[in-house]
Scaffold this active site. Structure first.
Site, PDB file in Angstrom:
ATOM      1  N   ASP A   1      -2.346 -10.826   2.251  1.00  0.00           N
ATOM      2  CA  ASP A   1      -3.187 -12.099   1.922  1.00  0.00           C
ATOM      3  C   ASP A   1      -2.125 -13.150   1.330  1.00  0.00           C
ATOM      4  OD1 ASP A   1      -3.082 -10.481  -0.448  1.00  0.00           O
ATOM      5  OD2 ASP A   1      -5.008 -10.774  -1.078  1.00  0.00           O
TER       6      ASP A   1
ATOM      7  N   LYS B   1      -7.507  -1.325  -6.252  1.00  0.00           N
ATOM      8  CA  LYS B   1      -8.793  -2.043  -6.476  1.00  0.00           C
ATOM      9  C   LYS B   1     -10.110  -1.264  -6.292  1.00  0.00           C
ATOM     10  CE  LYS B   1      -7.083  -5.349  -3.758  1.00  0.00           C
ATOM     11  NZ  LYS B   1      -6.767  -6.451  -2.878  1.00  0.00           N
TER      12      LYS B   1
HETATM   13 MG    MG Z   1      -8.904 -11.906  -0.846  1.00  0.00          MG
END
Ligand code: MG
Ligand code: ADP
Length: 561
Positions: A286, A251
């Site tokens: 997450d 990312k």
């Molecule tokens: Mg997040």
């Protein structure tokens, strides 16, 4: 055969074209004519491809598909007599060709998705068999083998490092009505691309700032420290609930010196350097936090629904799910009492050669910080969709002079168009596509666009988003198949409904994306099975979920799960 005759024969195929399973533009027709392809041959191929695409559907599904597709189909070419004053030099045939090629390359008919699902299941099994067993999926053991009970008590903290921003939260469990306290901090580019210690010192500094604002009621008891759940949404090799090494950054992060290091140790050391009385008690992904929060909600609702899967669709994308420990040959520890372990797949790494990739995806990948990696993620996550659309528009500008005689300079700027812009344009409901016009003007510097042009831009957004959403849907079906929940209940599988907990900005803020993804899941599972699969937004797993997991693994609290 003349071009006019070819065009006429394609007009007669209109009923097929309207289905949206394949159509041929006049420009493409010219190409085919040069390639000596006879129209009747083409006709047969198209009908065959239609047949393949709808073979598995019920008559009702076919009818609704026909209706949906024919409604969405737009003709991009200005009708005769409509002068396109702004861009009179535009080559609409060329534009139509580029668009048609894009539709074809991004097409995700059910038979393709089924084959991808098979590939996914094979990769999952390989990744569970041994460390590094799958070329695509890490299938990370999370050391989380139980989900929340609702008995968690006390003040806990979470640090959510997920992508563009990081967030610090304090959550007080066991106090009805207490709302979590948040602080969101953006991560400067130089930190994302900087040095290992700088990143963790920066984070520790922000944590110190957060707690310095707290009143004394939140101060830890003597001999105790504040406890933190650390949501670290990058691929890690977890070695216990509170330790794990970064495998690689994704990312857009490329911090030097972190790969191979224990990120919990790095944060604990940075907090010590800072004199902060805080310690990490749970390192979570997450997706795992999302599963924990959704599971707590489901146990409170007491409807017997089982939260088995969670998926994040945000800047990046990942999924985790509850796997039976007996199906994890690479697990060498004692058998957990639950008999299960949550597996974080790192599904963004899926790279089957069957994935419908285009020249735009390849070009994007080539200039990314991790070329050749995270191929699935690059097709469907928020970090990339905007730039794929920009690349298509750039080609339309260069080859079809669609935005005027020269290429608008902003179109050359990587990532100038974000996924929020794409969703905003795609979902523009105004009759003159005002939002599209505004974004083209404000973001890309393309002013005074015609309605035809705006429609074309919407079509590009729709093609890219639909491919992404359907691939995400296939990913979910892949997991359901792996855990045997893709079938009807007659075969003795669980009689509970299966919940798929979803989170992430892309999923939350893009209703058309959500709808396409859910439609793909229904299409692949069939409506009877799909009725027992609930795909639900479960917000804030990466924050509250991490705090929940910190509470569960508290070193100081007597409450756990
Ligand atoms: Mg997040
Ligand atoms: P992260 O993944 O960084 O933890 P989020 O889950 O909040 O954070 O996701 C943020 C991402 O969601 C952004 O990078 C963006 O791509 C996407 N996003 C945000 N808003 C929208 C929107 N309105 N429409 C589509 N995508 C959006």
């Amino acid at each position: 055969m003349t071009f006019a005759m070819l065009r006429a024969s394609f007009t007669s195929l209109n009923s097929v074209q309207q289905w949206g399973f394949g159509s041929v533009s006049p420009a493409h027709a010219t190409q085919l004519m040069h390639a000596n392809v006879q129209p009747h041959v083409l006709d047969m191929r198209m009908i065959e491809s239609v047949n393949n695409s709808i073979r598995h559907l019920s008559p009702t599904e076919i009818r609704s598909k026909m209706k949906r597709r024919s409604l969405r189909r737009v003709s991009i070419k200005p009708s005769s007599g409509v002068a396109n004053d702004m861009h009179s030099g535009s080559d609409w045939d060329k534009a139509e060709f580029v668009l048609e090629e894009l539709r074809r390359q991004c097409d995700t008919p059910a038979d393709l998705l089924y084959r991808l699902v098979e590939d996914m299941v094979e990769e999952m099994k390989a990744g569970l068999a041994k460390e590094g067993g799958s070329k695509d999926y890490k299938m990370i053991l999370t050391y989380v083998d139980k989900l929340p009970s609702g008995k968690e008590r006390g003040h806990f903290y979470a640090l959510d490092l997920g992508g563009t921003n990081f967030r610090v939260l304090r959550v007080s469990f066991g106090q009805d009505g207490s709302t979590p306290v948040f602080q969101e901090v953006s991560i400067p580019q130089e930190i994302m691309l900087g040095q290992h210690e700088e990143l963790f010192d920066y984070i520790a500094g922000k944590l110190a700032e957060f707690v310095s604002k707290e009143d004394s009621s939140y101060h830890p008891r003597p001999g105790c420290k504040r406890e933190l759940g650390f949501t670290f949404s990058f691929p890690i090799k977890q070695t216990s609930i509170d330790s794990g090494e970064l495998i690689k950054w994704t990312k857009g992060f490329a911090v030097e010196g972190t790969a191979g290091k224990d990120v919990v140790q790095a944060l604990n050391e940075a907090m010590e350097r800072r004199g902060l009385d805080m310690v990490v008690t749970a390192l979570v992904n997450d997706t795992v936090g999302t599963l924990a929060v959704a599971s707590l909600a489901a146990s409170k609702a007491d409807a017997g629904d089982e939260v088995m899967i969670s998926v994040i669709l945000g800047t990046g994308t990942n999924a985790c799910y509850v796997e039976s420990i007996d199906a994890i040959p690479k697990w060498k520890g004692p058998k957990p009492s639950s008999g299960n372990m949550i597996i974080s797949m790192e599904w963004g790494g899926f790279s089957s050669s069957l994935l419908p990739r285009t020249q735009y995806d390849e070009a994007l990948d080539a200039v990314s910080v991790n070329p050749g990696e995270q191929i699935f993620e690059k097709l469907l996550s928020g970090m990339y969709l905007g730039d794929i659309v920009r690349r298509v528009l750039l080609r339309l500008a260069e080859e079809a002079a669609l935005f005027g005689p020269s290429v608008p300079p902003n179109l050359l700027i990587p990532c100038i168009l974000g996924t929020p812009h794409v969703s905003c344009m795609h979902q523009d409901k105004s009759s003159d596509l005002q939002e599209v016009g505004r974004i083209l003007s404000n973001v890309l510097g393309i002013h005074e666009t015609s309605l035809e042009l705006r429609k074309l831009v919407v079509e590009v957004c729709s093609i890219i988003a639909k491919r992404a959403a359907r691939l995400a849907g296939a990913g979910i079906v892949g997991i359901l198949r792996k855990i045997g929940r893709d079938r009807s209940k007659h075969d003795g599988s669980s009689s509970h409904r299966t919940v798929v907990a979803m989170d992430g900005g892309l999923y939350e803020h893009y209703p058309l994306f959500r709808a396409e993804m859910k439609a793909a899941v229904v299409e692949l599972l069939g409506s009877e099975v799909a009725e027992n699969v609930l795909i639900e937004l479960s917000k804030d797993g990466s924050g509250i979920g991490a705090a929940l997991l910190a509470a569960a693994h508290s070193k100081y609290s007597r409450y756990g799960w």
